[in-house]
Write an enzyme that holds these catalytic residues in place. Structure first.
Site, PDB file in Angstrom:
ATOM      1  N   GLY A  19       0.782  -1.241   0.000  1.00 47.25           N
ATOM      2  CA  GLY A  19       0.000   0.000   0.000  1.00 47.25           C
ATOM      3  C   GLY A  19       0.810   1.285   0.000  1.00 47.25           C
ATOM      4  O   GLY A  19       0.305   2.329   0.414  1.00 47.25           O
ATOM      5  N   ASN A 111      -4.713   2.119 -13.174  1.00 50.25           N
ATOM      6  CA  ASN A 111      -3.786   1.200 -12.506  1.00 50.25           C
ATOM      7  C   ASN A 111      -2.377   1.735 -12.649  1.00 50.25           C
ATOM      8  O   ASN A 111      -2.078   2.484 -13.574  1.00 50.25           O
ATOM      9  CB  ASN A 111      -3.884  -0.181 -13.181  1.00 50.25           C
ATOM     10  N   HIS A 113       1.563   0.368 -13.024  1.00 46.65           N
ATOM     11  CA  HIS A 113       2.282  -0.853 -13.386  1.00 46.65           C
ATOM     12  C   HIS A 113       3.787  -0.575 -13.425  1.00 46.65           C
ATOM     13  O   HIS A 113       4.213   0.430 -13.986  1.00 46.65           O
ATOM     14  CB  HIS A 113       1.795  -1.332 -14.765  1.00 46.65           C
ATOM     15  N   ASP A 149      -3.062  -4.883 -18.618  1.00 46.81           N
ATOM     16  CA  ASP A 149      -2.024  -3.848 -18.753  1.00 46.81           C
ATOM     17  C   ASP A 149      -1.954  -3.248 -20.158  1.00 46.81           C
ATOM     18  O   ASP A 149      -0.864  -2.909 -20.646  1.00 46.81           O
ATOM     19  CB  ASP A 149      -0.645  -4.415 -18.355  1.00 46.81           C
ATOM     20  N   LEU A 176       9.735   4.623  -6.129  1.00 37.62           N
ATOM     21  CA  LEU A 176       9.797   6.056  -5.799  1.00 37.62           C
ATOM     22  C   LEU A 176       9.176   6.900  -6.918  1.00 37.62           C
ATOM     23  O   LEU A 176       8.497   7.890  -6.649  1.00 37.62           O
ATOM     24  CB  LEU A 176      11.251   6.497  -5.568  1.00 37.62           C
ATOM     25  N   GLU A 178       6.871   5.741  -8.973  1.00 41.38           N
ATOM     26  CA  GLU A 178       5.429   5.442  -8.941  1.00 41.38           C
ATOM     27  C   GLU A 178       4.709   6.414  -8.014  1.00 41.38           C
ATOM     28  O   GLU A 178       3.643   6.926  -8.327  1.00 41.38           O
ATOM     29  CB  GLU A 178       5.193   4.008  -8.457  1.00 41.38           C
TER      30      GLU A 178
HETATM   31  C1  GRF Z   1       3.825  -1.479  -7.368  1.00 40.69           C
HETATM   32  O1  GRF Z   1       5.093  -1.757  -7.902  1.00 40.69           O
HETATM   33  C2  GRF Z   1       2.802  -1.387  -8.462  1.00 40.69           C
HETATM   34  O2  GRF Z   1       3.312  -0.848  -9.646  1.00 40.69           O
HETATM   35  C3  GRF Z   1       2.439  -2.819  -8.681  1.00 40.69           C
HETATM   36  O3  GRF Z   1       2.448  -3.397  -7.400  1.00 40.69           O
HETATM   37  C4  GRF Z   1       3.309  -2.652  -6.527  1.00 40.69           C
HETATM   38  C5  GRF Z   1       2.474  -2.207  -5.377  1.00 40.69           C
HETATM   39  O4  GRF Z   1       3.185  -1.557  -4.375  1.00 40.69           O
HETATM   40  N1  GRF Z   1       1.196  -2.926  -9.387  1.00 40.69           N
HETATM   41  P1  GRF Z   1       2.414  -0.899  -3.138  1.00 40.69           P
HETATM   42  O5  GRF Z   1       1.466  -1.962  -2.578  1.00 40.69           O
HETATM   43  O6  GRF Z   1       1.677   0.290  -3.637  1.00 40.69           O
HETATM   44  O7  GRF Z   1       3.508  -0.551  -2.162  1.00 40.69           O
END
Ligand code: GRF
Length: 191
Positions: A19, A111, A113, A149, A176, A178
């Site tokens: 999360g 989403n 990815h 995806d 980071l 993301e």
């Molecule tokens: C992330 O790398 C996301 O891209 C992928 O799963 C991971 C989730 O990380 N889909 P978190 O649970 O948000 O820390």
């Protein structure tokens, strides 16, 4: 997507694990100009660490077992309707939603990815990028469609792969990024 007209869009984040993206989305959503309000967190794992963030920030949360997909989606849909949720963010949610579920939220599910889509759809993205000797990898925020995806890309961020890079160092570096682009992508969608 439509301009949100100053009123925050009632949203739900669906997770399965750590999360960390959820946490960043929550933090962004506290800002008055952020277009969505997180009114619900759903997890398909009762031990998902991310549920702690829902609790910490007093966001209602629900856990539904996803081993029976039909049942899972039915329960989720019921809850989303009850809470008048209009936008869904998948953040580390490890199941694939069915076409009939997605139809209820056309262009309203996004989403994140951990690869530069269309490269490396699915799992184990970092290992695959490394074994293909990629020079760059990154992450993508995209719309969710029936095809895994493959929905329209909203935003991407790129990182350089170093000589001694491991799957775990790459994962950290990309995570980071993301955390930055997920919120940025949501601003882009609504503004
Ligand atoms: C992330 O790398 C996301 O891209 C992928 O799963 C991971 C989730 O990380 N889909 P978190 O649970 O948000 O820390």
């Amino acid at each position: 997507m439509e301009n949100y007209g100053g009123k925050k869009v009632s949203s739900c984040v669906i997770i399965s694990g750590k999360g960390s993206n959820l946490l960043q989305l929550i933090k962004s959503s506290l800002g008055s100009s952020f277009p969505i309000k997180i009114n619900l967190v759903i997890s398909d794992k009762k031990k998902a660490f991310g549920l702690k963030y829902a609790k910490k920030y007093n966001i209602p949360f629900k856990v539904y077992n996803s081993s029976n997909q039909k049942k899972f989606e039915k329960s989720v849909l019921k809850e989303l309707k009850k809470r008048k949720i209009n936008f869904l963010c998948l953040a580390g949610f490890m199941k694939i939603l069915s076409g009939s579920f997605i139809k209820n939220f056309q262009k309203k599910i996004v989403n994140i990815h951990p690869s530069l889509l269309p490269k490396y759809k699915g799992l184990n993205t970092h290992i695959r990028a490394l074994s293909n000797n990629e020079k760059f990898s990154g992450c993508t925020v995209h719309y969710v469609t029936q095809k895994l995806d493959s929905g329209k890309i909203i935003l991407q961020s790129r990182v350089k792969i170093k000589k001694n890079e491991t799957a775990s160092s790459l994962k950290k570096k990309i995570l980071l990024k993301e955390h930055k682009i997920y919120s940025k992508a949501i601003r882009l969608i609504f503004n």
